[in-house]
Design a protein around this motif. Structure first.
Motif, PDB file in Angstrom:
ATOM      1  N   PHE A  40       0.870  -1.476   0.008  1.00  0.00           N
ATOM      2  CA  PHE A  40       0.093   0.139   0.147  1.00  0.00           C
ATOM      3  C   PHE A  40       0.699   1.921   0.026  1.00  0.00           C
ATOM      4  CE2 PHE A  40      -4.047  -0.682   1.730  1.00  0.00           C
ATOM      5  CZ  PHE A  40      -4.892  -2.251   0.624  1.00  0.00           C
ATOM      6  N   LYS A  41       1.023   1.787  -0.804  1.00  0.00           N
ATOM      7  CA  LYS A  41       1.290   3.721  -0.590  1.00  0.00           C
ATOM      8  C   LYS A  41      -0.193   4.601  -0.414  1.00  0.00           C
ATOM      9  CE  LYS A  41       3.398   3.985  -5.216  1.00  0.00           C
ATOM     10  NZ  LYS A  41       3.704   3.999  -6.484  1.00  0.00           N
ATOM     11  N   VAL A  42       0.689   5.464   1.169  1.00  0.00           N
ATOM     12  CA  VAL A  42      -0.714   5.459   2.157  1.00  0.00           C
ATOM     13  C   VAL A  42      -0.715   7.943   1.940  1.00  0.00           C
ATOM     14  CG1 VAL A  42      -2.429   5.845   3.573  1.00  0.00           C
ATOM     15  CG2 VAL A  42      -0.935   3.997   3.269  1.00  0.00           C
ATOM     16  N   ASN A  43      -1.886   7.501   1.315  1.00  0.00           N
ATOM     17  CA  ASN A  43      -1.495   9.254   1.491  1.00  0.00           C
ATOM     18  C   ASN A  43      -1.568   9.758   3.240  1.00  0.00           C
ATOM     19  OD1 ASN A  43      -3.992   8.574   1.192  1.00  0.00           O
ATOM     20  ND2 ASN A  43      -4.404  10.937   0.784  1.00  0.00           N
ATOM     21  N   GLU A  44      -1.293  11.148   3.167  1.00  0.00           N
ATOM     22  CA  GLU A  44      -1.641  11.474   4.352  1.00  0.00           C
ATOM     23  C   GLU A  44      -2.477  12.875   4.213  1.00  0.00           C
ATOM     24  OE1 GLU A  44       1.510  11.222   7.392  1.00  0.00           O
ATOM     25  OE2 GLU A  44       2.591   9.796   6.407  1.00  0.00           O
ATOM     26  N   PRO A  45      -3.413  12.682   4.147  1.00  0.00           N
ATOM     27  CA  PRO A  45      -4.396  13.889   4.261  1.00  0.00           C
ATOM     28  C   PRO A  45      -4.326  15.246   5.510  1.00  0.00           C
ATOM     29  CG  PRO A  45      -5.642  12.263   4.134  1.00  0.00           C
ATOM     30  CD  PRO A  45      -4.725  11.490   4.602  1.00  0.00           C
ATOM     31  N   HIS A  46      -4.717  16.712   4.859  1.00  0.00           N
ATOM     32  CA  HIS A  46      -5.328  17.044   5.931  1.00  0.00           C
ATOM     33  C   HIS A  46      -6.195  17.550   6.248  1.00  0.00           C
ATOM     34  CE1 HIS A  46      -0.217  18.464   6.523  1.00  0.00           C
ATOM     35  NE2 HIS A  46      -0.361  17.669   5.484  1.00  0.00           N
ATOM     36  N   GLY A  47      -7.359  17.006   5.081  1.00  0.00           N
ATOM     37  CA  GLY A  47      -8.882  17.305   5.670  1.00  0.00           C
ATOM     38  C   GLY A  47      -9.847  16.204   4.965  1.00  0.00           C
ATOM     39  N   ALA A  48     -10.681  16.105   5.008  1.00  0.00           N
ATOM     40  CA  ALA A  48     -12.291  15.649   4.547  1.00  0.00           C
ATOM     41  C   ALA A  48     -11.854  14.260   5.124  1.00  0.00           C
ATOM     42  CB  ALA A  48     -12.292  14.803   3.397  1.00  0.00           C
ATOM     43  N   PHE A  49     -12.142  13.240   5.161  1.00  0.00           N
ATOM     44  CA  PHE A  49     -12.370  11.810   5.848  1.00  0.00           C
ATOM     45  C   PHE A  49     -12.233  10.334   5.039  1.00  0.00           C
ATOM     46  CE2 PHE A  49     -16.825  13.579   6.437  1.00  0.00           C
ATOM     47  CZ  PHE A  49     -17.223  12.782   5.540  1.00  0.00           C
ATOM     48  N   TYR A  50     -11.006  10.616   4.247  1.00  0.00           N
ATOM     49  CA  TYR A  50     -11.040   9.416   3.047  1.00  0.00           C
ATOM     50  C   TYR A  50      -9.296   9.482   3.108  1.00  0.00           C
ATOM     51  CZ  TYR A  50     -15.318  11.436   1.278  1.00  0.00           C
ATOM     52  OH  TYR A  50     -16.603  11.871   1.052  1.00  0.00           O
ATOM     53  N   LEU A  51      -9.325   7.585   3.246  1.00  0.00           N
ATOM     54  CA  LEU A  51      -7.892   7.792   2.134  1.00  0.00           C
ATOM     55  C   LEU A  51      -8.178   6.986   1.479  1.00  0.00           C
ATOM     56  CD1 LEU A  51      -6.058   6.141   5.646  1.00  0.00           C
ATOM     57  CD2 LEU A  51      -6.239   8.307   4.459  1.00  0.00           C
ATOM     58  N   PHE A  52      -6.728   7.199   0.369  1.00  0.00           N
ATOM     59  CA  PHE A  52      -7.073   7.042  -0.743  1.00  0.00           C
ATOM     60  C   PHE A  52      -5.662   6.421  -1.734  1.00  0.00           C
ATOM     61  CE2 PHE A  52      -7.500   7.948  -5.434  1.00  0.00           C
ATOM     62  CZ  PHE A  52      -8.784   7.322  -5.383  1.00  0.00           C
ATOM     63  N   PRO A  53      -5.395   5.007  -0.839  1.00  0.00           N
ATOM     64  CA  PRO A  53      -4.199   4.421  -1.111  1.00  0.00           C
ATOM     65  C   PRO A  53      -4.610   3.950  -2.273  1.00  0.00           C
ATOM     66  CG  PRO A  53      -5.435   3.037   0.115  1.00  0.00           C
ATOM     67  CD  PRO A  53      -5.874   4.768   1.011  1.00  0.00           C
ATOM     68  N   ASP A  54      -2.909   4.324  -2.882  1.00  0.00           N
ATOM     69  CA  ASP A  54      -2.564   3.224  -4.033  1.00  0.00           C
ATOM     70  C   ASP A  54      -2.152   1.107  -4.071  1.00  0.00           C
ATOM     71  OD1 ASP A  54      -1.116   2.395  -6.404  1.00  0.00           O
ATOM     72  OD2 ASP A  54      -0.191   4.551  -6.953  1.00  0.00           O
ATOM     73  N   ILE A  55      -2.843   0.759  -4.512  1.00  0.00           N
ATOM     74  CA  ILE A  55      -3.097  -0.437  -4.272  1.00  0.00           C
ATOM     75  C   ILE A  55      -2.345  -0.684  -5.700  1.00  0.00           C
ATOM     76  CG2 ILE A  55      -5.041  -0.381  -2.496  1.00  0.00           C
ATOM     77  CD1 ILE A  55      -5.614  -0.863  -5.451  1.00  0.00           C
ATOM     78  N   SER A  56      -2.178  -0.651  -6.318  1.00  0.00           N
ATOM     79  CA  SER A  56      -1.850  -1.272  -8.008  1.00  0.00           C
ATOM     80  C   SER A  56      -0.639  -2.166  -7.654  1.00  0.00           C
ATOM     81  CB  SER A  56      -1.442   0.195  -9.032  1.00  0.00           C
ATOM     82  OG  SER A  56      -0.284   0.727  -8.206  1.00  0.00           O
ATOM     83  N   TYR A  57      -0.095  -2.159  -6.565  1.00  0.00           N
ATOM     84  CA  TYR A  57       0.400  -3.474  -5.966  1.00  0.00           C
ATOM     85  C   TYR A  57      -0.283  -4.534  -6.321  1.00  0.00           C
ATOM     86  CZ  TYR A  57       3.419  -6.426  -3.264  1.00  0.00           C
ATOM     87  OH  TYR A  57       4.407  -7.099  -2.267  1.00  0.00           O
ATOM     88  N   TYR A  58      -0.757  -5.442  -5.863  1.00  0.00           N
ATOM     89  CA  TYR A  58      -1.486  -5.965  -6.623  1.00  0.00           C
ATOM     90  C   TYR A  58      -2.753  -6.446  -7.639  1.00  0.00           C
ATOM     91  CZ  TYR A  58      -1.645  -6.235  -0.622  1.00  0.00           C
ATOM     92  OH  TYR A  58      -0.817  -5.973   0.309  1.00  0.00           O
ATOM     93  N   PHE A  59      -2.773  -5.902  -8.648  1.00  0.00           N
ATOM     94  CA  PHE A  59      -2.859  -6.322  -9.756  1.00  0.00           C
ATOM     95  C   PHE A  59      -1.959  -6.966 -10.120  1.00  0.00           C
ATOM     96  CE2 PHE A  59      -4.436  -1.740 -10.931  1.00  0.00           C
ATOM     97  CZ  PHE A  59      -5.228  -1.615  -9.212  1.00  0.00           C
ATOM     98  N   GLY A  60      -2.744  -7.788 -11.021  1.00  0.00           N
ATOM     99  CA  GLY A  60      -2.231  -9.170 -11.012  1.00  0.00           C
ATOM    100  C   GLY A  60      -1.953 -10.316 -10.158  1.00  0.00           C
ATOM    101  N   LYS A  61      -2.645 -10.283  -8.912  1.00  0.00           N
ATOM    102  CA  LYS A  61      -1.965 -10.777  -8.313  1.00  0.00           C
ATOM    103  C   LYS A  61      -3.832 -11.668  -7.405  1.00  0.00           C
ATOM    104  CE  LYS A  61       2.031  -8.861  -5.612  1.00  0.00           C
ATOM    105  NZ  LYS A  61       2.831  -8.841  -6.417  1.00  0.00           N
ATOM    106  N   SER A  62      -2.991 -12.956  -7.120  1.00  0.00           N
ATOM    107  CA  SER A  62      -3.875 -14.337  -6.188  1.00  0.00           C
ATOM    108  C   SER A  62      -3.887 -14.810  -5.569  1.00  0.00           C
ATOM    109  CB  SER A  62      -4.038 -15.061  -7.977  1.00  0.00           C
ATOM    110  OG  SER A  62      -4.372 -14.803  -9.228  1.00  0.00           O
ATOM    111  N   ASN A  63      -5.204 -15.176  -4.762  1.00  0.00           N
ATOM    112  CA  ASN A  63      -5.789 -16.124  -4.633  1.00  0.00           C
ATOM    113  C   ASN A  63      -5.867 -17.151  -4.733  1.00  0.00           C
ATOM    114  OD1 ASN A  63      -7.827 -15.934  -4.725  1.00  0.00           O
ATOM    115  ND2 ASN A  63      -8.960 -15.166  -2.683  1.00  0.00           N
TER     116      ASN A  63
END
Ligand code: PMP
Ligand code: GLU
Length: 397
Positions: free
Chosen positions: A313-336
């Motif tokens: 996860f790449k995680v941003n550190e926001p200064h407002g609102a109530f959302y986190l919007f991580p970049d999760i592209s690391y998981y693209f192509g991965k399977s269980n």
């Protein structure tokens, strides 16, 4: 089915992804599933008691009739006073239009200002409904993307490159939905400097998360005198006052735009709800409710830590609102053993199915590498969500 039954406008329009995911979470809950709903952007707090009391009093005093389309004078005056008190901006009541939520304010402006083919520079990641509202008004969104490496904030050069002779509007939110990022005064000054060169370009500044900011850093692009007449401020009661269900927003603009928005609104919906208007006047005169923002900040800190602890996860550190919007592209192509994550949509689907955590994929926000978590919920639930997401993703290789 008759092919002509529905308009092309509605056929090509996606459903609101935020509302869609929220409904899926509600449906699963109704089936008895233990879903953690981090999809909807809605404060979990109830509306403060004193605001509710103001509404009860309004009912008793007979505020049960149509009000003037742009709103009750007492509310428009309260908005003028708020803009002076909080933003040091001078408006008169003829520049204020009270709307059925901030959503309608944005629709009013787009319908009022756009002709077919007019371009709207849209800062991405953007709130899902902007794109559709622009298209309903026959406008053309021109998306300018700012990734997590630039804290999701568009810079002056990107803005300049996006403007053409068809550009009519620029649209962005600060604090931002979905990223929580906030433009500083210096960053806004750089954008304003670009706009100085384009006197026919107007700006919709969506400031609905104004009060949910953690470092007292909110700034409005309308504070640059040379630009103020070209800025349409959009704001409302939903977030800062926990009044989502009351459906009350407002806009402040030059008188020509305000008057035309009143005309549009008069044909579509008339005035906003009379009781909500009286309560909103009370709330705005009362000022902010800082306890809620304090809680959001505590939750943000807890949730950032949890998400940063999840591999990839790449995680941003926001200064407002109530959302986190991580970049999760690391998981693209991965399977269980069962599923493969191919994009942000399948990522969100798998989190819902396997971890019972509802989020909103980044794709409808114009950010296909990300996913939105709303942390407008208790610390206990946030901690449980963190554990579930981490455990679910552990199996993807
Ligand atoms: N703008 C943004 C950025 C939002 O997140 C929302 C959330 N609903 C709105 C506008 C609309 O708010 P409302 O219509 O509830 O006032
Ligand atoms: N703005 C909120 C969200 O982004 C509420 C839902 C909506 O109107 O989109 O989740």
């Amino acid at each position: 089915m008759d092919k002509r039954l529905l308009s092309n406008r509605v056929k090509v329009m996606p459903e609101s992804a935020t509302l869609q995911m929220a409904q899926m979470a509600r449906d699963l809950k109704a089936q008895g599933k233990d879903v953690i709903n981090m999809s909807l952007g809605e404060p979990d707090f109830d509306t403060p008691e004193d605001i509710k009391d103001a509404a009860k009093k309004a009912l008793d005093e007979g505020y049960t009739k149509y009000t003037p389309v742009p709103g009750l004078p007492m509310l428009r005056e309260a908005i003028v006073a708020k803009l002076k008190r909080d933003n040091n901006l001078d408006y008169n009541i003829n520049q204020i239009v009270v709307t059925n939520g901030a959503k309608q304010a944005i629709a009013n402006v787009c319908l009022t200002m756009l002709d077919p083919g007019d371009e709207v520079v849209l800062f991405a990641p953007y709130w899902v409904s902007y794109d559709s509202i622009i298209k309903i008004a026959d406008g053309v969104p021109v998306v300018v993307y700012a990734g997590i490496d630039q804290d999701f904030k568009v810079n002056a050069e990107q803005l300049r490159n996006a403007i053409t002779n068809k550009t009519k509007l620029v649209l962005f939110s600060s604090p931002s939905n979905p990223t929580g990022s906030m433009y500083s005064k210096a960053e806004l000054a750089e954008l304003a400097d670009v706009l100085k060169d384009y006197p026919d370009v107007y700006i919709i500044s969506d400031e609905i998360y104004e009060y949910i900011n953690f470092d007292k850093g909110h700034q409005s692009i309308a504070s640059f005198d040379f630009l103020k007449d070209r800025v349409i401020i959009v704001n409302g009661m939903s977030k800062g006052f926990a009044m989502t269900g009351w459906r009350l927003g407002y806009m402040a603009a030059n008188e020509t735009i305000a008057k035309s928005c009143i005309k549009i609104q008069g044909q579509f919906t008339s005035a906003a709800n009379s009781i909500s208007q009286v309560a909103a006047a009370y709330a705005l005169n009362h000022g902010i409710y800082p306890e809620m923002t304090k809680k959001f900040k505590e939750r943000r800190d807890v949730f950032i830590k949890l998400l940063k602890d999840i591999p990839g996860f790449k995680v941003n550190e926001p200064h407002g609102a109530f959302y986190l919007f991580p970049d999760i592209s690391y998981y693209f192509g991965k399977s269980n053993d069962v599923d493969t994550i191919t994009d942000s949509v399948s990522f969100a689907e798998i989190l819902l199915k396997d971890a019972m955590v509802a989020t909103v994929p980044g794709t409808p926000f114009g950010a296909p590498d990300c996913v939105r978590f709303s942390y407008a919920t208790s610390i206990e639930i946030i901690e449980e969500a963190g554990i579930r997401v981490k455990n679910c993703l552990k199996n993807f290789r």
